[in-house]
Design a protein around this motif. Structure first.
Motif, PDB file in Angstrom:
ATOM      1  N   ALA A  21      48.803  19.665   4.927  1.00 22.60           N
ATOM      2  CA  ALA A  21      49.323  19.963   3.593  1.00 22.60           C
ATOM      3  C   ALA A  21      49.547  18.690   2.785  1.00 22.60           C
ATOM      4  O   ALA A  21      49.301  18.655   1.578  1.00 22.60           O
ATOM      5  CB  ALA A  21      50.615  20.763   3.692  1.00 22.60           C
ATOM      6  N   LEU A  22      50.003  17.637   3.447  1.00 22.50           N
ATOM      7  CA  LEU A  22      50.265  16.377   2.749  1.00 22.50           C
ATOM      8  C   LEU A  22      48.985  15.688   2.282  1.00 22.50           C
ATOM      9  O   LEU A  22      49.021  14.880   1.362  1.00 22.50           O
ATOM     10  CB  LEU A  22      51.036  15.417   3.661  1.00 22.50           C
ATOM     11  CG  LEU A  22      52.507  15.723   3.851  1.00 22.50           C
ATOM     12  CD1 LEU A  22      53.096  14.810   4.917  1.00 22.50           C
ATOM     13  CD2 LEU A  22      53.264  15.577   2.549  1.00 22.50           C
ATOM     14  N   HIS A  23      47.884  15.997   2.900  1.00 28.98           N
ATOM     15  CA  HIS A  23      46.647  15.288   2.593  1.00 28.98           C
ATOM     16  C   HIS A  23      45.620  16.140   1.859  1.00 28.98           C
ATOM     17  O   HIS A  23      44.445  15.811   1.838  1.00 28.98           O
ATOM     18  CB  HIS A  23      46.062  14.705   3.880  1.00 28.98           C
ATOM     19  CG  HIS A  23      46.951  13.649   4.461  1.00 28.98           C
ATOM     20  ND1 HIS A  23      47.865  13.932   5.447  1.00 28.98           N
ATOM     21  CD2 HIS A  23      47.109  12.350   4.147  1.00 28.98           C
ATOM     22  CE1 HIS A  23      48.529  12.837   5.742  1.00 28.98           C
ATOM     23  NE2 HIS A  23      48.102  11.857   4.963  1.00 28.98           N
ATOM     24  N   ILE A  24      46.053  17.245   1.264  1.00 26.51           N
ATOM     25  CA  ILE A  24      45.140  18.047   0.438  1.00 26.51           C
ATOM     26  C   ILE A  24      44.940  17.294  -0.871  1.00 26.51           C
ATOM     27  O   ILE A  24      45.860  17.136  -1.652  1.00 26.51           O
ATOM     28  CB  ILE A  24      45.707  19.449   0.135  1.00 26.51           C
ATOM     29  CG1 ILE A  24      45.841  20.250   1.412  1.00 26.51           C
ATOM     30  CG2 ILE A  24      44.832  20.171  -0.868  1.00 26.51           C
ATOM     31  CD1 ILE A  24      46.521  21.586   1.215  1.00 26.51           C
ATOM     32  N   THR A  25      43.765  16.793  -1.076  1.00 29.14           N
ATOM     33  CA  THR A  25      43.466  16.074  -2.309  1.00 29.14           C
ATOM     34  C   THR A  25      42.051  16.457  -2.730  1.00 29.14           C
ATOM     35  O   THR A  25      41.103  15.743  -2.468  1.00 29.14           O
ATOM     36  CB  THR A  25      43.571  14.548  -2.106  1.00 29.14           C
ATOM     37  OG1 THR A  25      44.835  14.263  -1.532  1.00 29.14           O
ATOM     38  CG2 THR A  25      43.438  13.817  -3.419  1.00 29.14           C
ATOM     39  N   ASP A  26      41.949  17.597  -3.317  1.00 30.67           N
ATOM     40  CA  ASP A  26      40.661  18.088  -3.775  1.00 30.67           C
ATOM     41  C   ASP A  26      40.524  17.708  -5.251  1.00 30.67           C
ATOM     42  O   ASP A  26      40.943  18.448  -6.135  1.00 30.67           O
ATOM     43  CB  ASP A  26      40.598  19.598  -3.574  1.00 30.67           C
ATOM     44  CG  ASP A  26      39.240  20.182  -3.893  1.00 30.67           C
ATOM     45  OD1 ASP A  26      38.342  19.417  -4.321  1.00 30.67           O
ATOM     46  OD2 ASP A  26      39.064  21.396  -3.724  1.00 30.67           O
ATOM     47  N   ILE A  27      39.960  16.526  -5.505  1.00 29.71           N
ATOM     48  CA  ILE A  27      39.879  15.991  -6.873  1.00 29.71           C
ATOM     49  C   ILE A  27      39.173  16.962  -7.828  1.00 29.71           C
ATOM     50  O   ILE A  27      39.665  17.183  -8.938  1.00 29.71           O
ATOM     51  CB  ILE A  27      39.222  14.598  -6.890  1.00 29.71           C
ATOM     52  CG1 ILE A  27      40.077  13.594  -6.101  1.00 29.71           C
ATOM     53  CG2 ILE A  27      38.990  14.111  -8.312  1.00 29.71           C
ATOM     54  CD1 ILE A  27      41.462  13.361  -6.646  1.00 29.71           C
ATOM     55  N   PRO A  28      38.043  17.567  -7.449  1.00 34.05           N
ATOM     56  CA  PRO A  28      37.430  18.523  -8.389  1.00 34.05           C
ATOM     57  C   PRO A  28      38.364  19.670  -8.772  1.00 34.05           C
ATOM     58  O   PRO A  28      38.376  20.106  -9.927  1.00 34.05           O
ATOM     59  CB  PRO A  28      36.207  19.032  -7.627  1.00 34.05           C
ATOM     60  CG  PRO A  28      35.850  17.908  -6.701  1.00 34.05           C
ATOM     61  CD  PRO A  28      37.179  17.329  -6.278  1.00 34.05           C
ATOM     62  N   LYS A  29      39.174  20.137  -7.828  1.00 31.11           N
ATOM     63  CA  LYS A  29      40.119  21.214  -8.146  1.00 31.11           C
ATOM     64  C   LYS A  29      41.204  20.700  -9.101  1.00 31.11           C
ATOM     65  O   LYS A  29      41.602  21.385 -10.035  1.00 31.11           O
ATOM     66  CB  LYS A  29      40.751  21.772  -6.873  1.00 31.11           C
ATOM     67  CG  LYS A  29      41.615  22.989  -7.134  1.00 31.11           C
ATOM     68  CD  LYS A  29      42.090  23.611  -5.853  1.00 31.11           C
ATOM     69  CE  LYS A  29      40.962  24.412  -5.268  1.00 31.11           C
ATOM     70  NZ  LYS A  29      41.336  25.290  -4.184  1.00 31.11           N
ATOM     71  N   ILE A  30      41.672  19.480  -8.862  1.00 26.11           N
ATOM     72  CA  ILE A  30      42.682  18.881  -9.739  1.00 26.11           C
ATOM     73  C   ILE A  30      42.098  18.670 -11.133  1.00 26.11           C
ATOM     74  O   ILE A  30      42.768  18.918 -12.140  1.00 26.11           O
ATOM     75  CB  ILE A  30      43.216  17.569  -9.141  1.00 26.11           C
ATOM     76  CG1 ILE A  30      43.983  17.871  -7.844  1.00 26.11           C
ATOM     77  CG2 ILE A  30      44.116  16.841 -10.134  1.00 26.11           C
ATOM     78  CD1 ILE A  30      44.344  16.662  -7.034  1.00 26.11           C
ATOM     79  N   GLU A  31      40.846  18.236 -11.213  1.00 22.36           N
ATOM     80  CA  GLU A  31      40.194  18.066 -12.521  1.00 22.36           C
ATOM     81  C   GLU A  31      40.082  19.395 -13.256  1.00 22.36           C
ATOM     82  O   GLU A  31      40.296  19.458 -14.463  1.00 22.36           O
ATOM     83  CB  GLU A  31      38.811  17.441 -12.339  1.00 22.36           C
ATOM     84  CG  GLU A  31      38.867  15.980 -11.979  1.00 22.36           C
ATOM     85  CD  GLU A  31      37.500  15.394 -11.662  1.00 22.36           C
ATOM     86  OE1 GLU A  31      36.560  16.158 -11.350  1.00 22.36           O
ATOM     87  OE2 GLU A  31      37.382  14.157 -11.719  1.00 22.36           O
ATOM     88  N   LYS A  32      39.768  20.459 -12.533  1.00 28.11           N
ATOM     89  CA  LYS A  32      39.668  21.798 -13.144  1.00 28.11           C
ATOM     90  C   LYS A  32      41.023  22.219 -13.722  1.00 28.11           C
ATOM     91  O   LYS A  32      41.105  22.703 -14.852  1.00 28.11           O
ATOM     92  CB  LYS A  32      39.185  22.801 -12.092  1.00 28.11           C
ATOM     93  CG  LYS A  32      39.036  24.206 -12.596  1.00 28.11           C
ATOM     94  CD  LYS A  32      38.571  25.113 -11.461  1.00 28.11           C
ATOM     95  CE  LYS A  32      38.902  26.551 -11.790  1.00 28.11           C
ATOM     96  NZ  LYS A  32      38.827  27.434 -10.650  1.00 28.11           N
TER      97      LYS A  32
END
Length: 127
Positions: A21-32
């Motif tokens: 959970a601490l390392h979820i870093t989905d940049i495309p999802k954050i950009e969306k």
């Protein structure tokens, strides 16, 4: 009388869940999410200020092991004053009059926050 707690087994599964959970870093999802939020900010900006509405943006900063920070920006700045902020909060004019703020940022910020929390919750449920 003291309380005694005895635990059998280990916490491997729990530790794995929280580390993942601490390392979820989905940049495309954050950009969306950020692009949808920028559109919400632009749509909420008072219509008599098209340039301010078009000046919304975002910045994603990766903070190493601490995760990701998402910042929303508005580049319409005049004489060091961010126009989006004074449109929201209100401001004094040169001749001393007060222009009441439109109070549009709180509502849209809450909507965006709720969207981010919902996306995060969905992601955590899928771990």
């Amino acid at each position: 009388m003291p309380i005694k707690v005895k635990v059998l087994g280990n916490f491997d599964i729990t530790e794995k869940y929280f580390n993942t959970a601490l390392h979820i870093t989905d940049i495309p999802k954050i950009e969306k999410i950020a692009e949808k939020a920028v559109k919400k900010f632009a749509d909420a900006t008072p219509k008599d200020s098209d340039f301010t509405a078009e000046s919304w943006g975002y910045e994603i900063i990766q903070n190493g092991s601490k995760g990701v920070s998402l910042y929303f920006t508005n580049s319409n700045v005049k004489n060091g004053v961010n126009i989006a902020i004074i449109l929201d909060a209100g401001h004094a004019t040169v001749d001393g009059r007060w222009i009441e703020g439109k109070k549009y940022l709180d509502k849209v910020t809450k909507e965006i926050y709720d969207d981010i929390m919902q996306e995060t919750w969905e992601e955590l449920k899928n771990l």
